[in-house]
Design a protein around this motif. Structure first.
Motif, PDB file in Angstrom:
ATOM      1  N   LEU A 122      22.553 -87.887  -3.278  1.00 49.35           N
ATOM      2  CA  LEU A 122      22.126 -86.881  -2.316  1.00 49.35           C
ATOM      3  C   LEU A 122      20.617 -86.650  -2.386  1.00 49.35           C
ATOM      4  CD1 LEU A 122      22.939 -84.805  -0.174  1.00 49.35           C
ATOM      5  CD2 LEU A 122      23.299 -83.175  -2.037  1.00 49.35           C
ATOM      6  N   VAL A 123      20.060 -86.642  -3.591  1.00 49.56           N
ATOM      7  CA  VAL A 123      18.612 -86.496  -3.747  1.00 49.56           C
ATOM      8  C   VAL A 123      17.889 -87.670  -3.088  1.00 49.56           C
ATOM      9  CG1 VAL A 123      16.746 -86.565  -5.453  1.00 49.56           C
ATOM     10  CG2 VAL A 123      18.670 -85.037  -5.790  1.00 49.56           C
ATOM     11  N   GLY A 124      18.400 -88.884  -3.285  1.00 45.99           N
ATOM     12  CA  GLY A 124      17.786 -90.057  -2.650  1.00 45.99           C
ATOM     13  C   GLY A 124      17.839 -89.975  -1.135  1.00 45.99           C
ATOM     14  N   ILE A 125      18.958 -89.517  -0.593  1.00 45.62           N
ATOM     15  CA  ILE A 125      19.079 -89.374   0.864  1.00 45.62           C
ATOM     16  C   ILE A 125      18.114 -88.319   1.387  1.00 45.62           C
ATOM     17  CG2 ILE A 125      20.652 -88.601   2.690  1.00 45.62           C
ATOM     18  CD1 ILE A 125      22.911 -89.955   1.092  1.00 45.62           C
ATOM     19  N   PHE A 140      15.264 -87.367  -0.032  1.00 44.36           N
ATOM     20  CA  PHE A 140      13.901 -87.909  -0.115  1.00 44.36           C
ATOM     21  C   PHE A 140      13.635 -88.903   1.011  1.00 44.36           C
ATOM     22  CE2 PHE A 140      13.382 -86.475  -4.576  1.00 44.36           C
ATOM     23  CZ  PHE A 140      12.119 -85.953  -4.447  1.00 44.36           C
ATOM     24  N   ALA A 141      14.596 -89.774   1.309  1.00 41.84           N
ATOM     25  CA  ALA A 141      14.410 -90.755   2.380  1.00 41.84           C
ATOM     26  C   ALA A 141      14.260 -90.060   3.723  1.00 41.84           C
ATOM     27  CB  ALA A 141      15.588 -91.723   2.398  1.00 41.84           C
ATOM     28  N   GLY A 142      15.088 -89.065   3.975  1.00 40.55           N
ATOM     29  CA  GLY A 142      14.993 -88.332   5.240  1.00 40.55           C
ATOM     30  C   GLY A 142      13.686 -87.575   5.377  1.00 40.55           C
ATOM     31  N   ILE A 166       7.174 -83.020  10.992  1.00 44.12           N
ATOM     32  CA  ILE A 166       6.474 -83.029   9.708  1.00 44.12           C
ATOM     33  C   ILE A 166       6.799 -81.764   8.919  1.00 44.12           C
ATOM     34  CG2 ILE A 166       4.185 -82.932   8.639  1.00 44.12           C
ATOM     35  CD1 ILE A 166       3.241 -84.800  10.861  1.00 44.12           C
ATOM     36  N   LEU A 167       6.850 -80.628   9.596  1.00 47.25           N
ATOM     37  CA  LEU A 167       7.192 -79.384   8.912  1.00 47.25           C
ATOM     38  C   LEU A 167       8.629 -79.404   8.409  1.00 47.25           C
ATOM     39  CD1 LEU A 167       5.390 -76.818  11.225  1.00 47.25           C
ATOM     40  CD2 LEU A 167       4.671 -77.643   8.991  1.00 47.25           C
ATOM     41  N   LEU A 168       9.552 -79.967   9.182  1.00 43.13           N
ATOM     42  CA  LEU A 168      10.932 -80.121   8.702  1.00 43.13           C
ATOM     43  C   LEU A 168      10.987 -81.070   7.504  1.00 43.13           C
ATOM     44  CD1 LEU A 168      12.970 -80.294  12.020  1.00 43.13           C
ATOM     45  CD2 LEU A 168      13.051 -78.515  10.283  1.00 43.13           C
ATOM     46  N   GLY A 169      10.171 -82.124   7.535  1.00 36.58           N
ATOM     47  CA  GLY A 169      10.103 -83.044   6.406  1.00 36.58           C
ATOM     48  C   GLY A 169       9.609 -82.361   5.138  1.00 36.58           C
ATOM     49  N   ILE A 170       8.648 -81.445   5.282  1.00 31.37           N
ATOM     50  CA  ILE A 170       8.152 -80.698   4.127  1.00 31.37           C
ATOM     51  C   ILE A 170       9.252 -79.805   3.560  1.00 31.37           C
ATOM     52  CG2 ILE A 170       6.549 -78.861   3.443  1.00 31.37           C
ATOM     53  CD1 ILE A 170       4.497 -80.140   5.329  1.00 31.37           C
ATOM     54  N   ALA A 171      10.023 -79.157   4.440  1.00 33.55           N
ATOM     55  CA  ALA A 171      11.111 -78.290   3.982  1.00 33.55           C
ATOM     56  C   ALA A 171      12.188 -79.098   3.260  1.00 33.55           C
ATOM     57  CB  ALA A 171      11.707 -77.539   5.170  1.00 33.55           C
ATOM     58  N   ILE A 172      12.556 -80.242   3.818  1.00 36.58           N
ATOM     59  CA  ILE A 172      13.584 -81.077   3.179  1.00 36.58           C
ATOM     60  C   ILE A 172      13.069 -81.658   1.873  1.00 36.58           C
ATOM     61  CG2 ILE A 172      14.961 -83.172   3.465  1.00 36.58           C
ATOM     62  CD1 ILE A 172      15.128 -82.503   6.436  1.00 36.58           C
ATOM     63  N   LEU A 173      11.790 -81.993   1.818  1.00 33.34           N
ATOM     64  CA  LEU A 173      11.202 -82.504   0.582  1.00 33.34           C
ATOM     65  C   LEU A 173      11.258 -81.453  -0.524  1.00 33.34           C
ATOM     66  CD1 LEU A 173       9.661 -84.906  -0.723  1.00 33.34           C
ATOM     67  CD2 LEU A 173       7.569 -83.738  -0.040  1.00 33.34           C
ATOM     68  N   GLY A 174      10.982 -80.202  -0.180  1.00 33.64           N
ATOM     69  CA  GLY A 174      11.078 -79.129  -1.170  1.00 33.64           C
ATOM     70  C   GLY A 174      12.492 -78.973  -1.697  1.00 33.64           C
ATOM     71  N   ILE A 196      10.786 -88.293   3.892  1.00 33.34           N
ATOM     72  CA  ILE A 196       9.675 -89.235   4.081  1.00 33.34           C
ATOM     73  C   ILE A 196       9.666 -89.776   5.511  1.00 33.34           C
ATOM     74  CG2 ILE A 196       8.803 -91.511   3.380  1.00 33.34           C
ATOM     75  CD1 ILE A 196       9.625 -90.749   0.529  1.00 33.34           C
ATOM     76  N   TYR A 197      10.849 -90.042   6.063  1.00 33.85           N
ATOM     77  CA  TYR A 197      10.940 -90.485   7.460  1.00 33.85           C
ATOM     78  C   TYR A 197      10.352 -89.433   8.397  1.00 33.85           C
ATOM     79  CZ  TYR A 197      12.958 -91.740  11.955  1.00 33.85           C
ATOM     80  OH  TYR A 197      13.117 -92.032  13.277  1.00 33.85           O
ATOM     81  N   LEU A 198      10.678 -88.165   8.161  1.00 31.85           N
ATOM     82  CA  LEU A 198      10.156 -87.106   9.019  1.00 31.85           C
ATOM     83  C   LEU A 198       8.661 -86.890   8.802  1.00 31.85           C
ATOM     84  CD1 LEU A 198      13.043 -84.498   8.845  1.00 31.85           C
ATOM     85  CD2 LEU A 198      12.374 -85.880  10.802  1.00 31.85           C
ATOM     86  N   LEU A 199       8.178 -87.065   7.573  1.00 36.11           N
ATOM     87  CA  LEU A 199       6.748 -86.888   7.305  1.00 36.11           C
ATOM     88  C   LEU A 199       5.897 -87.967   7.971  1.00 36.11           C
ATOM     89  CD1 LEU A 199       6.757 -85.810   3.560  1.00 36.11           C
ATOM     90  CD2 LEU A 199       6.024 -84.448   5.502  1.00 36.11           C
ATOM     91  N   LEU A 200       6.471 -89.129   8.234  1.00 41.49           N
ATOM     92  CA  LEU A 200       5.715 -90.212   8.871  1.00 41.49           C
ATOM     93  C   LEU A 200       5.703 -90.111  10.394  1.00 41.49           C
ATOM     94  CD1 LEU A 200       6.841 -93.191   6.625  1.00 41.49           C
ATOM     95  CD2 LEU A 200       4.649 -91.986   6.604  1.00 41.49           C
TER      96      LEU A 200
END
Length: 125
Positions: free
Chosen positions: A8-11, A13-15, A28-36, A17-21
């Protein structure tokens, strides 16, 4: 259970990073929230998932009576939640103000410092 959480952590992180790119600021803001959230889950999983009792030592005792849960990962996750929430709140306000000023959430259209009508800078001496 730790294997499931590791996947789940890998998924997450992958999601993230995909949103951050992405080129859109909201993604990008959703990617930051999911990364946290991924980092919090990583810290929690690295501290081992157990069903032990809270780490409370009884009176007139120097050691816990039975096996207790490790409080360090819980304290680290709590700190990481506060930091990631403040980081996300700052970027939400920053993104909202950028959208108000520039009228777009596309990062390529936000290039105010490098207008399109100017020529390229010199590439050599």
């Amino acid at each position: 259970m730790e294997t499931l959480f590791s996947v789940l952590v890998g998924i997450l992180f992958a999601g993230s990073i995909y949103l951050l790119l992405s080129r859109k600021l909201v993604r990008i803001l959703l990617g930051i929230a999911i990364l946290g959230n991924a980092v919090n889950l990583l810290i929690f999983t690295a501290g081992r998932l157990t069903r032990d009792v809270p780490p409370i030592i009884p009176l007139k005792s120097y050691l816990p009576v039975e096996a207790t849960a490790n409080p360090l990962p819980q304290a680290l996750v709590l700190t990481a939640i506060v930091i990631s929430f403040s980081f996300l709140a700052f970027f939400l306000v920053l993104g909202y103000r950028a959208y108000q000023e520039l009228g777009t959430d596309d990062l390529l259209d936000m290039r105010v410092a490098e207008p399109k009508e100017h020529s390229e800078p010199p590439l050599g001496y």
